[in-house]
Design an enzyme around this catalytic site. Structure first.
Site, mmCIF file in Angstrom:
data_model
loop_
_atom_site.group_PDB
_atom_site.id
_atom_site.type_symbol
_atom_site.label_atom_id
_atom_site.label_comp_id
_atom_site.label_asym_id
_atom_site.label_seq_id
_atom_site.Cartn_x
_atom_site.Cartn_y
_atom_site.Cartn_z
ATOM 1 N N ASP A 28 0.759 -1.192 0.182
ATOM 2 C CA ASP A 28 0.070 -0.178 0.018
ATOM 3 C C ASP A 28 0.936 1.220 -0.011
ATOM 4 O OD1 ASP A 28 -2.188 1.593 0.050
ATOM 5 O OD2 ASP A 28 -2.709 1.266 2.270
ATOM 6 N N ASN A 76 -10.694 -2.797 -6.186
ATOM 7 C CA ASN A 76 -9.925 -2.098 -6.700
ATOM 8 C C ASN A 76 -10.282 -1.795 -8.108
ATOM 9 O OD1 ASN A 76 -6.554 -2.931 -5.447
ATOM 10 N ND2 ASN A 76 -8.073 -1.211 -4.802
HETATM 11 C C1 FPP Z 1 -2.087 0.276 -3.087
HETATM 12 O O1 FPP Z 1 -1.572 1.571 -3.239
HETATM 13 C C2 FPP Z 1 -1.663 -0.479 -4.459
HETATM 14 C C3 FPP Z 1 -2.267 -1.171 -5.438
HETATM 15 C C4 FPP Z 1 -3.778 -0.936 -5.324
HETATM 16 C C5 FPP Z 1 -1.484 -1.853 -6.518
HETATM 17 C C6 FPP Z 1 -0.198 -2.541 -6.293
HETATM 18 C C7 FPP Z 1 0.385 -2.638 -7.403
HETATM 19 C C8 FPP Z 1 1.691 -2.618 -7.387
HETATM 20 C C9 FPP Z 1 2.726 -2.558 -6.376
HETATM 21 C C10 FPP Z 1 2.590 -2.629 -8.676
HETATM 22 C C11 FPP Z 1 2.276 -3.747 -9.562
HETATM 23 C C12 FPP Z 1 2.453 -4.920 -9.014
HETATM 24 C C13 FPP Z 1 2.977 -5.969 -9.496
HETATM 25 C C14 FPP Z 1 2.718 -7.584 -9.025
HETATM 26 C C15 FPP Z 1 3.791 -6.277 -10.810
HETATM 27 P P1 FPP Z 1 -2.721 2.944 -3.338
HETATM 28 O O2 FPP Z 1 -2.617 3.110 -4.936
HETATM 29 O O3 FPP Z 1 -3.906 2.311 -2.801
HETATM 30 O O4 FPP Z 1 -1.801 3.867 -2.571
HETATM 31 P P2 FPP Z 1 -2.406 4.926 -1.669
HETATM 32 O O5 FPP Z 1 -3.496 4.422 -0.735
HETATM 33 O O6 FPP Z 1 -1.129 5.715 -1.301
HETATM 34 O O7 FPP Z 1 -3.255 5.899 -2.890
#
Ligand code: FPP
Length: 262
Positions: A28, A76
């Protein structure tokens, strides 16, 4: 076997503590990482994909047996369409770019979640790498995509109900082990340790059944900044924990010292 791993061997070798057999991570903070730099959110996800590469290799080097990464939840899908599309493209690129490294390093890839919602081309890439890596036995990398813990439990209940209805399963035989066999994670051990980055104190529908007794480690570090030394910090913390599984501390000590429930 570690020759091709892109890791800081001196740093990782300095850790002599316990390594969790199954580590699960809620990645996250990509969005906040980007916002702090005045960048679009997708740049945070790209930086997050870099962190995935590094943590996968570090875990493989340290001897983690199973690593589960929460990459995209069922919820998501509700994000803005351009962010969803960007993430799907990132998964596809990750699979293409990492395919050879995963195979060379004897890592088995499995994707857990509802694939029906994924684009055909991504589904095909996943199936191809899953098949190509099926006999790899140094580490299992489970990536949760379009995954929800409640959905997984409902799906398991449906499968069990179907077998009971067609007479292949006696309802009296349904126990925890039968239930586990119907989860996406069938055959995999439960995580010993769950890490969540970016400071949120939530489970967010991740592995609800499997984490019943897992240790939780929450760090303020944002996922794109989560590196090998952050991983070792988590392991150091985990090392100091006493896993009791509902027993008293004294009982756990007896088992540890004598090898029996004494
Ligand atoms: C949550 O951070 C993260 C995600 C919803 C996506 C996770 C994806 C990756 C780490 C990159 C690609 C993955 C792979 C397996 C290649 P957020 O967007 O909710 O962050 P925030 O809470 O700060 O907005």
């Amino acid at each position: 076997m570690s020759g091709d791993l892109n890791v800081d061997e001196d740093l990782l070798d300095s850790y002599e503590g316990t390594i969790p057999g199954h580590l699960a991570i809620i990645m996250d903070g990509n969005g906040r990482w980007a916002r702090r730099r005045d960048l679009p959110r997708i740049r945070g996800h790209r930086a997050g994909a870099q962190a995935v590469r590094s943590v996968v290799e570090a875990c493989r080097y340290l001897g983690v047996d199973t690593l589960t990464l929460y990459a995209f939840s069922s919820q998501n899908w509700q994000r803005p369409p351009e962010e969803v599309a960007g993430l799907m493209t990132l998964f596809e690129i990750y699979l293409q770019r990492e395919r050879e490294r995963l195979l060379e390093n004897d890592i088995r890839l499995e994707v857990i979640g509802n694939r029906d919602r994924l684009a055909g081309v991504l589904r095909d890439s996943i199936s191809e790498i899953e098949e190509a890596s099926a006999n790899n036995d140094q580490m299992v990398l489970q990536i949760a995509v379009s995954y929800g813990g409640r959905e997984e439990i409902v799906r398991a209940a449906q499968g069990i109900a179907r077998e009971a209805a067609d007479g292949t399963l006696d309802p009296d035989d349904i126990d925890e082990s039968v239930f586990e066999d119907h989860l996406y994670t069938a055959g995999r051990p439960d995580p010993e340790l769950v890490i969540r980055t970016s400071g949120e104190m939530r489970i967010s529908n991740f592995l609800l059944w499997q984490i019943a007794y897992s240790e939780l480690y929450i760090t303020d570090t944002l996922w794109p900044d989560f590196d090998e030394s952050a991983l070792l910090d988590a392991f150091h913390d985990y090392e100091g924990r006493e896993r009791r599984f509902g027993k008293t501390g004294a009982q756990v000590e007896t088992v540890e010292n004598t090898g029996s429930d004494g």
